[in-house]
Design a protein around this motif. Structure first.
Motif, PDB file in Angstrom:
ATOM      1  N   ARG A 240       0.830  -1.206   0.000  1.00 29.38           N
ATOM      2  CA  ARG A 240       0.000   0.000   0.000  1.00 29.38           C
ATOM      3  C   ARG A 240       0.870   1.264   0.000  1.00 29.38           C
TER       4      ARG A 240
ATOM      5  N   ARG B  59     -11.388   1.486   1.815  1.00 26.18           N
ATOM      6  CA  ARG B  59     -11.933   2.258   0.704  1.00 26.18           C
ATOM      7  C   ARG B  59     -12.826   3.372   1.236  1.00 26.18           C
TER       8      ARG B  59
ATOM      9  N   THR C  82     -15.255   6.960   0.092  1.00 17.15           N
ATOM     10  CA  THR C  82     -15.956   7.705  -0.953  1.00 17.15           C
ATOM     11  C   THR C  82     -16.182   9.122  -0.465  1.00 17.15           C
TER      12      THR C  82
ATOM     13  N   LYS D 179     -13.600   8.105  -5.472  1.00 20.04           N
ATOM     14  CA  LYS D 179     -13.092   7.005  -4.663  1.00 20.04           C
ATOM     15  C   LYS D 179     -11.662   7.316  -4.202  1.00 20.04           C
TER      16      LYS D 179
ATOM     17  N   ARG E 142      -8.568   6.145  -0.892  1.00 21.50           N
ATOM     18  CA  ARG E 142      -8.153   5.013  -0.079  1.00 21.50           C
ATOM     19  C   ARG E 142      -7.314   5.493   1.095  1.00 21.50           C
TER      20      ARG E 142
END
Length: 519
Positions: free
Chosen positions: A123, A288, A290, A377, A379
């Motif tokens: 990541r 995740r 939004t 979106k 993260r």
């Protein structure tokens, strides 16, 4: 007294606060290279100026080439400072030389170090310290008869000790890793002393105590290992107690190297094991998000409201690392750290805020974040930090914030209010102007005394609020908050603010700071 030691200290802290961590580390390493070249010119080091310069050139050229290739394949921007830092660290770890074998070994080490950033990551965060991976790889391939080099840790020299100490303190102060590295250094020294005594007794030899301590402290690479490698934020676990555990493990393994076949489990291998332990602490699934809403709270502060898809856990006062991939990213990359403004009770809504407008041109990251629209979106790569309040709500607290530094306190106050455990809390809030006071409504709902410090009057204030127009000093803080010595103090803001208030805050029962130290 502009020439007083205190004034110089405050100037230094403000300067450190303005410098990026990459830039500060690179300048510190450059200063050490200059010292090494000067010392080698006077035959104070085994390495020669030519060997140092030639090895450095190989490390930079090979490292830059591999890194540029890796970024091109991933479609990201090359970060020259990151490559130069890795090369600078490897220069003091690998054996410098002018012969072909040593230079090939340096090239192999640089290639492996930089490749590990792209191939061994999770990541966007390094699993292994790149320089340690490169040094280990160079040592392993040096077993081949036609390749020389490998790790030598020639930085562990008496002539380099004081320069490494000074440069290391600067870097560690900026990253707030002084205590972690100090623990590592203590463990490594104690274990090394015990190991040496055991080995001397087994062989029937002896050594004077002062010679033993000099060899273990001044002539060892522990200080450099801790200050410039162990402290790397990208391979650190999220919580401070976890960092202490890793420091103890690396210190013990570095102080008592273990033989593994033809090689010794020395400094870099000890760090790699610590990196793996740190990864086990930090590894968790990506979260995740939004974007649900974005709004301006003040002329310069913007808040993002995010919807969480999945499970995320945090303690009020912690921060998350938000990734915003975008083309043409500048040297600071695609990730930033944001203190969480909302409380755990607000999930699945999660709010963060940041300073969107500044004196300098915006980074590509902030520009990309500003272009994000509802439904975009994002993260979160993880939740980190130890800037948390004590669980005992009966302990009196003093919360001092400057500007955007109010954000972790908003989360903490909101959580305590919703849990019905507010306790005795006083907030001191410093802002450039009254219209830059963010989250006034949250502070009012908390019902705690708030002392505002702005040059202009903030207008209507609740009965428990007070205001001053003069700059916040230690004396003014003590006058505004009687009984400082009975409170636990938490300070969130630039290093200059923390340094200016430190004499008064030392009277508090404890002091915890969040100095915005990025890397």
């Amino acid at each position: 007294m502009t020439g007083s030691p205190r004034a110089w200290y405050l100037r230094a802290m403000r300067l450190l606060g303005r410098a990026s961590m990459y830039r500060l580390t690179l300048l510190s390493l450059a200063a050490l290279v200059a010292v090494a070249l000067a010392a080698s010119a006077f035959d104070l080091l085994a390495a020669t100026p030519a060997s140092i310069a030639l090895t450095a050139a190989v490390l930079v050229i090979v490292g830059s080439g591999v890194d540029m290739l890796g970024h091109r394949m991933r479609g990201t921007a090359w970060r020259a400072e990151s490559t130069l830092i890795t090369a600078g660290i490897l220069l003091f770890v690998l054996r410098p030389g002018t012969d072909a074998a040593a230079l090939v070994g340096a090239a192999v080490g640089a290639a492996i170090a930089v490749a590990s950033k792209h191939l061994l990551s999770w990541r966007g965060r390094h699993i292994l310290n790149p320089a340690a991976a490169g040094a280990t790889g160079a040592t392993l391939v040096a077993l081949a008869p036609w390749i020389g080099g490998g790790s030598a840790w020639w930085v562990g020299s008496p002539v380099m000790f004081v320069p490494v100490l000074l440069a290391g303190v600067v870097v560690l102060w900026r990253t707030e890793r002084v205590r972690v590295v100090a623990l590592f250094f203590l463990v490594a020294v104690v274990v090394a002393v015990v190991r040496t005594i055991v080995q001397l007794n087994a062989s029937g030899a002896s050594m004077a105590l002062d010679d033993l301590l000099t060899a273990v402290i001044v002539q060892s690479p522990y200080l450099f290992l801790g200050a410039f490698m162990l402290s790397e934020p990208l391979t650190q676990p999220p919580r401070r107690w976890q960092q202490y555990v890793v420091a103890c493990i690396v210190g013990a393994l570095a102080g008592w190297p273990l033989s593994v076949g033809a090689i010794t489990l020395g400094q870099e291998r000890a760090l790699l094991i610590g990196n793996i332990v740190a990864f086990c602490f930090a590894a968790r699934s990506a979260v995740r998000l939004t974007l649900a809403d974005a709004k301006d709270l003040t002329p310069t502060v913007r808040e993002l409201s995010l919807t969480v898809a999945g499970d995320i856990r945090f303690v009020p006062g912690q921060y998350l690392e938000l990734e915003v991939p975008h083309r043409g990213a500048d040297a600071r990359g695609t990730r930033r750290e944001f203190s969480i403004v909302s409380a755990p009770e607000d999930l699945p809504e999660l709010r963060v805020a940041y300073r969107a407008v500044g004196t300098a041109p915006p980074s590509t990251y902030k520009a990309a974040l500003a272009r994000a629209v509802q439904g975009h979106k994002l993260r979160a790569t993880g939740v980190w930090g130890d800037f948390v309040l004590p669980r005992d709500a009966e302990q009196p607290l003093l919360l001092v914030a400057a500007g955007i530094g109010i954000t972790p306190f908003v989360s903490q106050l909101r959580h305590r209010r919703m849990a019905g455990r507010m306790g005795d809390i006083v907030v001191v809030y410093v802002a450039r102007t009254a219209d830059e006071l963010a989250y006034r409504d949250e502070l009012e709902r908390a019902g705690v005394p708030v002392h505002i410090v702005t040059p202009d009057h903030p207008g209507r204030m609740p009965a428990q609020w007070t205001w001053q127009s003069e700059r916040l000093t230690g004396t003014a803080l003590a006058d505004a908050v009687p009984g400082v010595d009975e409170r636990r103090a938490y300070v969130s803001g630039p290093p200059g603010l923390i340094a200016g208030l430190s004499p008064t805050l030392q009277r508090a029962r404890s002091v915890t700071t969040d100095a915005f130290a990025g890397y």
